[in-house]
Design a protein around this motif. Structure first.
Motif, PDB file in Angstrom:
ATOM      1  N   VAL A   1       0.851  -1.190   0.000  1.00  4.16           N
ATOM      2  CA  VAL A   1       0.000   0.000   0.000  1.00  4.16           C
ATOM      3  C   VAL A   1       0.887   1.241   0.000  1.00  4.16           C
ATOM      4  O   VAL A   1       1.918   1.262   0.682  1.00  4.16           O
ATOM      5  CB  VAL A   1      -0.970  -0.009   1.207  1.00  4.16           C
ATOM      6  N   GLU A   2       0.507   2.253  -0.771  1.00  6.72           N
ATOM      7  CA  GLU A   2       1.323   3.456  -0.880  1.00  6.72           C
ATOM      8  C   GLU A   2       0.451   4.699  -0.979  1.00  6.72           C
ATOM      9  O   GLU A   2      -0.741   4.624  -1.305  1.00  6.72           O
ATOM     10  CB  GLU A   2       2.242   3.384  -2.104  1.00  6.72           C
ATOM     11  N   VAL A   3       1.054   5.845  -0.690  1.00  7.90           N
ATOM     12  CA  VAL A   3       0.373   7.130  -0.821  1.00  7.90           C
ATOM     13  C   VAL A   3       0.353   7.520  -2.296  1.00  7.90           C
ATOM     14  O   VAL A   3       1.391   7.522  -2.961  1.00  7.90           O
ATOM     15  CB  VAL A   3       1.085   8.223  -0.004  1.00  7.90           C
ATOM     16  N   ILE A   4      -0.830   7.836  -2.814  1.00  2.00           N
ATOM     17  CA  ILE A   4      -0.939   8.233  -4.223  1.00  2.00           C
ATOM     18  C   ILE A   4      -1.224   9.721  -4.394  1.00  2.00           C
ATOM     19  O   ILE A   4      -1.071  10.258  -5.488  1.00  2.00           O
ATOM     20  CB  ILE A   4      -2.027   7.417  -4.954  1.00  2.00           C
ATOM     21  N   TRP A   5      -1.629  10.389  -3.290  1.00  2.00           N
ATOM     22  CA  TRP A   5      -1.844  11.837  -3.374  1.00  2.00           C
ATOM     23  C   TRP A   5      -1.986  12.416  -1.976  1.00  2.00           C
ATOM     24  O   TRP A   5      -2.618  11.803  -1.105  1.00  2.00           O
ATOM     25  CB  TRP A   5      -3.108  12.147  -4.174  1.00  2.00           C
ATOM     26  N   GLU A   6      -1.370  13.571  -1.756  1.00  2.00           N
ATOM     27  CA  GLU A   6      -1.538  14.324  -0.512  1.00  2.00           C
ATOM     28  C   GLU A   6      -2.432  15.518  -0.791  1.00  2.00           C
ATOM     29  O   GLU A   6      -2.171  16.293  -1.717  1.00  2.00           O
ATOM     30  CB  GLU A   6      -0.201  14.801   0.039  1.00  2.00           C
ATOM     31  N   SER A   7      -3.459  15.687   0.013  1.00  2.00           N
ATOM     32  CA  SER A   7      -4.437  16.748  -0.217  1.00  2.00           C
ATOM     33  C   SER A   7      -3.879  18.120   0.124  1.00  2.00           C
ATOM     34  O   SER A   7      -2.874  18.236   0.830  1.00  2.00           O
ATOM     35  CB  SER A   7      -5.680  16.504   0.645  1.00  2.00           C
ATOM     36  N   PRO A   8      -4.541  19.186  -0.340  1.00  2.00           N
ATOM     37  CA  PRO A   8      -4.240  20.536   0.181  1.00  2.00           C
ATOM     38  C   PRO A   8      -4.505  20.575   1.686  1.00  2.00           C
ATOM     39  O   PRO A   8      -5.197  19.707   2.235  1.00  2.00           O
ATOM     40  CB  PRO A   8      -5.231  21.429  -0.581  1.00  2.00           C
ATOM     41  N   THR A   9      -3.976  21.572   2.353  1.00  2.00           N
ATOM     42  CA  THR A   9      -4.085  21.643   3.811  1.00  2.00           C
ATOM     43  C   THR A   9      -5.387  22.290   4.274  1.00  2.00           C
ATOM     44  O   THR A   9      -6.037  23.033   3.527  1.00  2.00           O
ATOM     45  CB  THR A   9      -2.899  22.395   4.421  1.00  2.00           C
ATOM     46  N   TYR A  10      -5.725  22.033   5.520  1.00  2.00           N
ATOM     47  CA  TYR A  10      -6.942  22.549   6.149  1.00  2.00           C
ATOM     48  C   TYR A  10      -6.757  22.450   7.667  1.00  2.00           C
ATOM     49  O   TYR A  10      -5.908  21.697   8.149  1.00  2.00           O
ATOM     50  CB  TYR A  10      -8.163  21.728   5.711  1.00  2.00           C
ATOM     51  N   PRO A  11      -7.534  23.184   8.466  1.00  2.00           N
ATOM     52  CA  PRO A  11      -7.437  23.079   9.933  1.00  2.00           C
ATOM     53  C   PRO A  11      -8.128  21.814  10.414  1.00  2.00           C
ATOM     54  O   PRO A  11      -9.162  21.420   9.870  1.00  2.00           O
ATOM     55  CB  PRO A  11      -8.175  24.332  10.426  1.00  2.00           C
ATOM     56  N   ASP A  12      -7.547  21.172  11.433  1.00  2.00           N
ATOM     57  CA  ASP A  12      -8.169  19.924  11.884  1.00  2.00           C
ATOM     58  C   ASP A  12      -8.243  19.842  13.403  1.00  2.00           C
ATOM     59  O   ASP A  12      -8.848  20.712  14.028  1.00  2.00           O
ATOM     60  CB  ASP A  12      -7.449  18.724  11.282  1.00  2.00           C
ATOM     61  N   TYR A  13      -7.634  18.850  14.007  1.00  2.00           N
ATOM     62  CA  TYR A  13      -7.844  18.527  15.425  1.00  2.00           C
ATOM     63  C   TYR A  13      -7.660  19.730  16.352  1.00  2.00           C
ATOM     64  O   TYR A  13      -6.877  20.632  16.060  1.00  2.00           O
ATOM     65  CB  TYR A  13      -6.877  17.440  15.869  1.00  2.00           C
ATOM     66  N   GLN A  14      -8.363  19.661  17.473  1.00  2.00           N
ATOM     67  CA  GLN A  14      -8.227  20.712  18.489  1.00  2.00           C
ATOM     68  C   GLN A  14      -8.782  20.222  19.819  1.00  2.00           C
ATOM     69  O   GLN A  14      -9.573  19.287  19.881  1.00  2.00           O
ATOM     70  CB  GLN A  14      -8.932  21.997  18.057  1.00  2.00           C
ATOM     71  N   TRP A  15      -8.330  20.870  20.890  1.00  2.00           N
ATOM     72  CA  TRP A  15      -8.906  20.677  22.220  1.00  2.00           C
ATOM     73  C   TRP A  15     -10.053  21.670  22.378  1.00  2.00           C
ATOM     74  O   TRP A  15      -9.869  22.862  22.196  1.00  2.00           O
ATOM     75  CB  TRP A  15      -7.880  20.954  23.304  1.00  2.00           C
ATOM     76  N   THR A  16     -11.229  21.169  22.736  1.00  2.00           N
ATOM     77  CA  THR A  16     -12.387  22.028  22.993  1.00  2.00           C
ATOM     78  C   THR A  16     -12.825  21.862  24.446  1.00  2.00           C
ATOM     79  O   THR A  16     -12.955  20.745  24.952  1.00  2.00           O
ATOM     80  CB  THR A  16     -13.550  21.696  22.042  1.00  2.00           C
TER      81      THR A  16
END
Length: 284
Positions: free
Chosen positions: A209-224
């Protein structure tokens, strides 16, 4: 009578102490046993820093994490971008207070079983994924479902079930990797930090299994944190929690996430996630 009175007082004190316990949870984006072991150590660290009893409460799904937060079963949660927005909508006044250094510019990896012959691309999701079977992670995962679906729709101008021969939901990122590696699904989308950790630990066969594409960036995880934390635990408690998270530098603790450290966050940072969630019908 005196021993009965003493017992009542003791039970009352125990109940009060239990009520004052500060509890947190984390979305189950990896194998649950690994999370329990790691986050129990985070609980010990927070208890020492905050001066209150702290307990990690494991949950079985992303939805269960949001429900526990809404019902005040936990006061703090390590959410993904989407689950954090959902939780803050349900509990007005709640605040995103910290995110991983990697979370301001997070990304998803699209992975494929090498037997498919899909060639990796840098600029866009390979067109040749069309017609293959595909698995997301959890249904409300930001990096395993929300943003991957957004990028699939951008690339093909179609819903995922119109692009792929079969679409599934693995439940978590580790499971997605396993399903694609085994060939149960041809292609999948995963959190890039989980992929990198799995490769580093030797838990994935990169010949299969291999990486075929890395997406553009976006904000994700956080402590709420719930908005009533100061009222419940004392003035300035929110600031103390945020400081404890920002001051977390022990590599063993940070491996729980995994992150290199934490930086301040705010609700406004997750505006892009809210917009995408509304556009594909996962948020109101």
């Amino acid at each position: 009578m005196r021993w009965m009175l003493a017992l009542v007082l003791l039970l009352g004190c125990s109940a009060a102490n239990a009520a004052d316990t500060f509890r947190f949870t984390a979305i189950p984006d990896e194998d649950q046993s690994r999370l329990v072991e790691r986050f129990s150590k985070v609980a010990d660290y927070l208890s020492e820093q905050l001066g209150v009893d702290v307990e990690y409460v494991p949950v079985t799904s992303y939805g269960a994490a949001v429900t526990a937060f809404r019902n005040d079963q936990v006061q703090l949660a390590w959410f993904g971008g989407l689950s954090g927005v959902q939780a803050r909508q349900l509990v007005p006044g709640s605040k995103a207070i910290a995110q991983g250094k990697e979370d301001a510019a997070f990304s998803s990896y699209f992975i494929a079983n090498t037997s498919t012959g899909i060639e990796p691309e840098q600029d866009q999701l390979p067109e040749s994924v069309s017609g293959h079977s595909f698995t997301f992670g959890a249904k409300t995962s930001t990096s395993g479902r929300l943003m991957p679906e957004h990028f699939i729709r951008q690339r093909f101008d179609k819903a995922p079930d119109q692009v792929f021969s079969r679409v599934g939901f693995s439940g978590d990122h580790s499971r997605t990797i396993a399903l694609v590696e085994s060939g149960t699904y041809d292609v999948g989308a995963v959190n890039f930090t989980v992929w990198q950790a799995a490769v580093e630990d030797g838990r994935v066969d990169t010949d299969k299994v291999e990486v075929i594409w890395e997406s553009p960036t976006y904000p994700d995880y956080q402590w709420t944190l719930r908005g009533d934390a100061d009222e419940r635990y004392g003035d300035g408690f929110t600031d103390k929690v945020q400081k404890a998270l920002l001051d977390m530098t022990d590599p063993e603790l940070l491996e729980s996430f995994p992150r290199s450290g934490f930086i301040p966050a705010s609700n406004d940072d997750y505006g892009p996630i809210e917009s995408v969630g509304k556009s594909i019908g996962l948020l109101r």
